[in-house]
Scaffold this motif. Sequence first.
Motif, PDB file in Angstrom:
ATOM      1  N   ILE A   1       4.030   6.588   3.053  1.00  0.00           N
ATOM      2  CA  ILE A   1       2.966   5.664   3.487  1.00  0.00           C
ATOM      3  C   ILE A   1       1.613   6.137   2.969  1.00  0.00           C
ATOM      4  O   ILE A   1       0.789   5.335   2.494  1.00  0.00           O
ATOM      5  N   GLU A   2       1.374   7.431   3.029  1.00  0.00           N
ATOM      6  CA  GLU A   2       0.097   7.977   2.562  1.00  0.00           C
ATOM      7  C   GLU A   2      -0.107   7.720   1.073  1.00  0.00           C
ATOM      8  O   GLU A   2      -1.200   7.307   0.636  1.00  0.00           O
TER       9      GLU A   2
ATOM     10  N   ARG B   1       1.392   5.408  -0.768  1.00  0.00           N
ATOM     11  CA  ARG B   1       1.252   3.966  -1.026  1.00  0.00           C
ATOM     12  C   ARG B   1      -0.188   3.520  -0.799  1.00  0.00           C
ATOM     13  O   ARG B   1      -0.732   2.720  -1.567  1.00  0.00           O
ATOM     14  N   ARG B   2      -0.817   4.017   0.258  1.00  0.00           N
ATOM     15  CA  ARG B   2      -2.213   3.663   0.530  1.00  0.00           C
ATOM     16  C   ARG B   2      -3.145   4.207  -0.550  1.00  0.00           C
ATOM     17  O   ARG B   2      -4.082   3.523  -0.966  1.00  0.00           O
ATOM     18  N   SER B   3      -2.863   5.415  -1.034  1.00  0.00           N
ATOM     19  CA  SER B   3      -3.700   5.998  -2.086  1.00  0.00           C
ATOM     20  C   SER B   3      -3.603   5.190  -3.370  1.00  0.00           C
ATOM     21  O   SER B   3      -4.609   4.948  -4.055  1.00  0.00           O
TER      22      SER B   3
ATOM     23  N   ALA C   1      -2.770   1.987  -3.584  1.00  0.00           N
ATOM     24  CA  ALA C   1      -3.395   0.679  -3.349  1.00  0.00           C
ATOM     25  C   ALA C   1      -4.911   0.754  -3.457  1.00  0.00           C
ATOM     26  O   ALA C   1      -5.562  -0.217  -3.878  1.00  0.00           O
ATOM     27  N   ARG C   2      -5.492   1.917  -3.109  1.00  0.00           N
ATOM     28  CA  ARG C   2      -6.954   2.068  -3.184  1.00  0.00           C
ATOM     29  C   ARG C   2      -7.450   2.254  -4.613  1.00  0.00           C
ATOM     30  O   ARG C   2      -8.666   2.227  -4.855  1.00  0.00           O
ATOM     31  N   ASP C   3      -6.546   2.422  -5.554  1.00  0.00           N
ATOM     32  CA  ASP C   3      -6.962   2.606  -6.943  1.00  0.00           C
ATOM     33  C   ASP C   3      -7.695   1.387  -7.482  1.00  0.00           C
ATOM     34  O   ASP C   3      -8.569   1.507  -8.346  1.00  0.00           O
TER      35      ASP C   3
ATOM     36  N   GLU D   1      -0.423  -5.585  -6.428  1.00  0.00           N
ATOM     37  CA  GLU D   1       0.409  -5.371  -5.246  1.00  0.00           C
ATOM     38  C   GLU D   1       1.127  -4.024  -5.359  1.00  0.00           C
ATOM     39  O   GLU D   1       1.549  -3.631  -6.451  1.00  0.00           O
TER      40      GLU D   1
ATOM     41  N   GLN E   1       4.273  -1.892  -3.570  1.00  0.00           N
ATOM     42  CA  GLN E   1       5.429  -2.029  -2.684  1.00  0.00           C
ATOM     43  C   GLN E   1       6.146  -0.695  -2.519  1.00  0.00           C
ATOM     44  O   GLN E   1       6.230   0.104  -3.457  1.00  0.00           O
TER      45      GLN E   1
END
Length: 295
Positions: free
Chosen positions: A137-138, A140-142, A144-146, A151, A153
């Motif tokens: 999860i950590e 994936r969030r990192s 996504a913040r790029d 999207e 997943q």
Amino acid sequence: MLGQLGYLVSESFRGWKQHRTVILPSLVTIFLCSLLLASSSLFLGGAMRVIDTEKTLYTIEAFLPGPIPDDSVAAVRSRLLHMKHVDSVEYVSADSALADFRRHFSGDMLDLVDDNPIPPFFRIKLDDRSKTPVDLIELRRSVARDGVFEEVQAPVDWVNRIAEWKFKMVFWPVTICVLLLVTLSLIICNSVRLSLLSRKLLVENMKYAGGSTFFIQFPFVLEGFAQGLFGSVSAVIVLWMVVDAVTESFPIVGSYVDGFGGILFLVVFAVSILSAYFSFHTVRGFLKIKRNEQE
């Protein structure tokens, strides 16, 4: 010697007919316990395969809005590799993604569109030390913040579910197998003990006539082995038919029961040897008691 061996074998199977009121319930119970033991072992094998599959789930797919130049691919890949928990980064072009989709799924749905609907993406795998739901999860969030990706997943729900049930999927089948083996041991001991009591006079006469320990023990050990073999083989045949019907209806189950024959062989071997051993143990204890009484 062969004549004596033939007599011992015939004596062991003669007990099946003479003491069927004791043997039949024992056989039925051995069959049911063997069926549960084989089912639990099969479930445990499937659970171990699920746990092995879990390692491949720690993968993130970050989809781009469209094709990007090769130098941009290298730059994005470099940024991703420097993120925490990342083990490897693979760029998958739109054409490669489409070819992979056609290999695994029907292309009928793609015929409805003119262009390639699958965008290019980066496949990011976590390192072995970070394969936990929290780290997934950590990361994936990192990613996504790029800000580059349209999207991002990751199979977070599946990973959480497997992590939650991992202990139970292993603990309960192992516990059930141990309890069933103990139950089988008690059943065999009780069956042999009853058979000994019903043939007590015969055993004592054989002993007084100078019969060796082997000569007395052999029919009971063979009888116990035959009970375990017959009961476990019957259970294995029934379970094999059930599994074959299930895999025929649901082919995806076949990947989780691969090597099923080896598990069934081990169950038959374990139950048969266990039956023979506890038959031997019970008869030896009986003869030891009689020896102490004579002294």
